[in-house]
Design a protein around this motif. Structure first.
Motif, PDB file in Angstrom:
ATOM      1  N   PHE A  32      13.687 -42.525  61.108  1.00  0.00           N
ATOM      2  CA  PHE A  32      12.434 -43.142  60.654  1.00  0.00           C
ATOM      3  C   PHE A  32      12.719 -43.948  59.396  1.00  0.00           C
ATOM      4  O   PHE A  32      13.233 -43.406  58.416  1.00  0.00           O
ATOM      5  N   GLU A  33      12.384 -45.233  59.434  1.00  0.00           N
ATOM      6  CA  GLU A  33      12.549 -46.062  58.246  1.00  0.00           C
ATOM      7  C   GLU A  33      11.273 -46.034  57.420  1.00  0.00           C
ATOM      8  O   GLU A  33      10.182 -46.279  57.943  1.00  0.00           O
ATOM      9  N   ILE A  34      11.410 -45.726  56.145  1.00  0.00           N
ATOM     10  CA  ILE A  34      10.291 -45.744  55.201  1.00  0.00           C
ATOM     11  C   ILE A  34      10.141 -47.191  54.742  1.00  0.00           C
ATOM     12  O   ILE A  34      10.950 -47.684  53.950  1.00  0.00           O
ATOM     13  N   CYS A  35       9.140 -47.867  55.286  1.00  0.00           N
ATOM     14  CA  CYS A  35       8.932 -49.289  54.998  1.00  0.00           C
ATOM     15  C   CYS A  35       7.776 -49.458  54.024  1.00  0.00           C
ATOM     16  O   CYS A  35       6.671 -48.962  54.280  1.00  0.00           O
ATOM     17  N   PRO A  36       7.993 -50.170  52.925  1.00  0.00           N
ATOM     18  CA  PRO A  36       6.890 -50.428  52.007  1.00  0.00           C
ATOM     19  C   PRO A  36       5.845 -51.316  52.683  1.00  0.00           C
ATOM     20  O   PRO A  36       6.180 -52.210  53.460  1.00  0.00           O
ATOM     21  N   GLU A  37       4.575 -51.036  52.403  1.00  0.00           N
ATOM     22  CA  GLU A  37       3.498 -51.865  52.953  1.00  0.00           C
ATOM     23  C   GLU A  37       3.685 -53.318  52.517  1.00  0.00           C
ATOM     24  O   GLU A  37       3.451 -54.243  53.279  1.00  0.00           O
ATOM     25  N   ALA A  66       2.760 -48.027  48.518  1.00  0.00           N
ATOM     26  CA  ALA A  66       2.232 -47.661  49.832  1.00  0.00           C
ATOM     27  C   ALA A  66       3.298 -47.846  50.916  1.00  0.00           C
ATOM     28  O   ALA A  66       4.140 -48.741  50.828  1.00  0.00           O
ATOM     29  N   ILE A  67       3.226 -46.980  51.923  1.00  0.00           N
ATOM     30  CA  ILE A  67       4.161 -47.005  53.046  1.00  0.00           C
ATOM     31  C   ILE A  67       3.426 -47.468  54.301  1.00  0.00           C
ATOM     32  O   ILE A  67       2.299 -47.040  54.563  1.00  0.00           O
ATOM     33  N   ARG A  68       4.104 -48.332  55.069  1.00  0.00           N
ATOM     34  CA  ARG A  68       3.560 -48.795  56.349  1.00  0.00           C
ATOM     35  C   ARG A  68       4.021 -47.823  57.439  1.00  0.00           C
ATOM     36  O   ARG A  68       5.202 -47.578  57.602  1.00  0.00           O
ATOM     37  N   GLY A  69       3.082 -47.261  58.158  1.00  0.00           N
ATOM     38  CA  GLY A  69       3.416 -46.356  59.260  1.00  0.00           C
ATOM     39  C   GLY A  69       3.608 -44.920  58.817  1.00  0.00           C
ATOM     40  O   GLY A  69       3.708 -44.625  57.623  1.00  0.00           O
TER      41      GLY A  69
END
Length: 161
Positions: A32-37, A66-69
Motif C-alpha cells: 500500500f502506497e501512502i499517497c499525500p492528498e 492528508a492521505i489519499r485513499g
C-alpha cells in the motif's frame, strides 16, 4: 493459518517505493502506497528552503498531511511494515497521519526507512504514542535500494513478535 502482512510506505523520490516493493515480495506481503492528498513538488521537498512545505511540516510536530485513499481491510493484517524516507532525522509527518487513521491494537509494526546515511534514530519512540499500548513494535532498520530480496527475506525471518 498464515499471518497476513502489509508493507505500507511513503516515498517522495521513488527510493522507498523500490525498497518497499522488494520487501513486499520478500515478506509475502500486500503493498500500500501512502499517497499525500496534495502531492509533493520538488520545491516542497527542498530541505534547504526554510519556507518549503516539507520544512514547515517537520518543524510542526502536530502537522498531519492528508492521505489519499485507505487500506482496505486493515483489520485483517497482523504485521505492518511501515516505510518512509528519513526527513530531519525522523519520519515525515504523513506517517503520523497514517498511524492515527487505524487501530493497531494487538498488531505488529516494523519500521523501515531509507536515507543517505542516518537510521531510524528515536523515530519509534516518537511514533509509539500514536498507537495503542497493545501495539507490538518489532526491531526496524534502515534499508537501501541495493538490498536483495533474499537479504530482506532473511531479515523478515528474524522478526519474532
Amino acid at each position: 493459518m498464515k499471518q497476513k502482512r502489509l508493507v505500507a510506505y511513503f516515498s517522495a523520490s521513488g527510493v522507498t517505493r523500490r525498497v518497499a516493493e522488494t520487501l513486499a515480495k520478500a515478506a509475502d506481503a500486500d503493498l500500500f502506497e501512502i499517497c499525500p492528498e496534495v502531492p509533493y513538488t520538488d520545491a516542497d521537498l527542498n530541505w534547504m528552503d526554510k519556507k518549503s512545505r516539507s520544512t514547515i511540516e517537520m518543524k510542526d510536530p502536530g502537522a498531519r498531511p492528508a492521505i489519499r485513499g485507505r487500506v482496505a481491510d486493515m483489520e485483517s493484517y497482523q504485521t505492518v511494515f511501515l516505510g518512509f524516507p528519513v526527513w530531519w532525522y525522523e519520519a515525515p509527518r504523513i506517517i503520523s497521519t497514517f498511524l492515527e487513521q487505524y487501530d493497531f491494537s494487538g498488531k505488529q509494526i516494523v519500521l523501515f526507512c531509507t536515507s543517505g546515511g542516518s537510521g531510524l534514530g528515536d523515530t519509534e519512540s516518537k511514533l509509539r504514542s500514536l498507537c495503542s499500548e497493545t501495539t507490538v513494535w518489532l526491531p526496524g532498520r534502515r534499508l537501501s535500494a541495493g538490498d536483495s530480496e533474499d537479504m530482506l527475506r532473511e531479515w523478515v525471518n528474524t522478526l519474532k513478535g
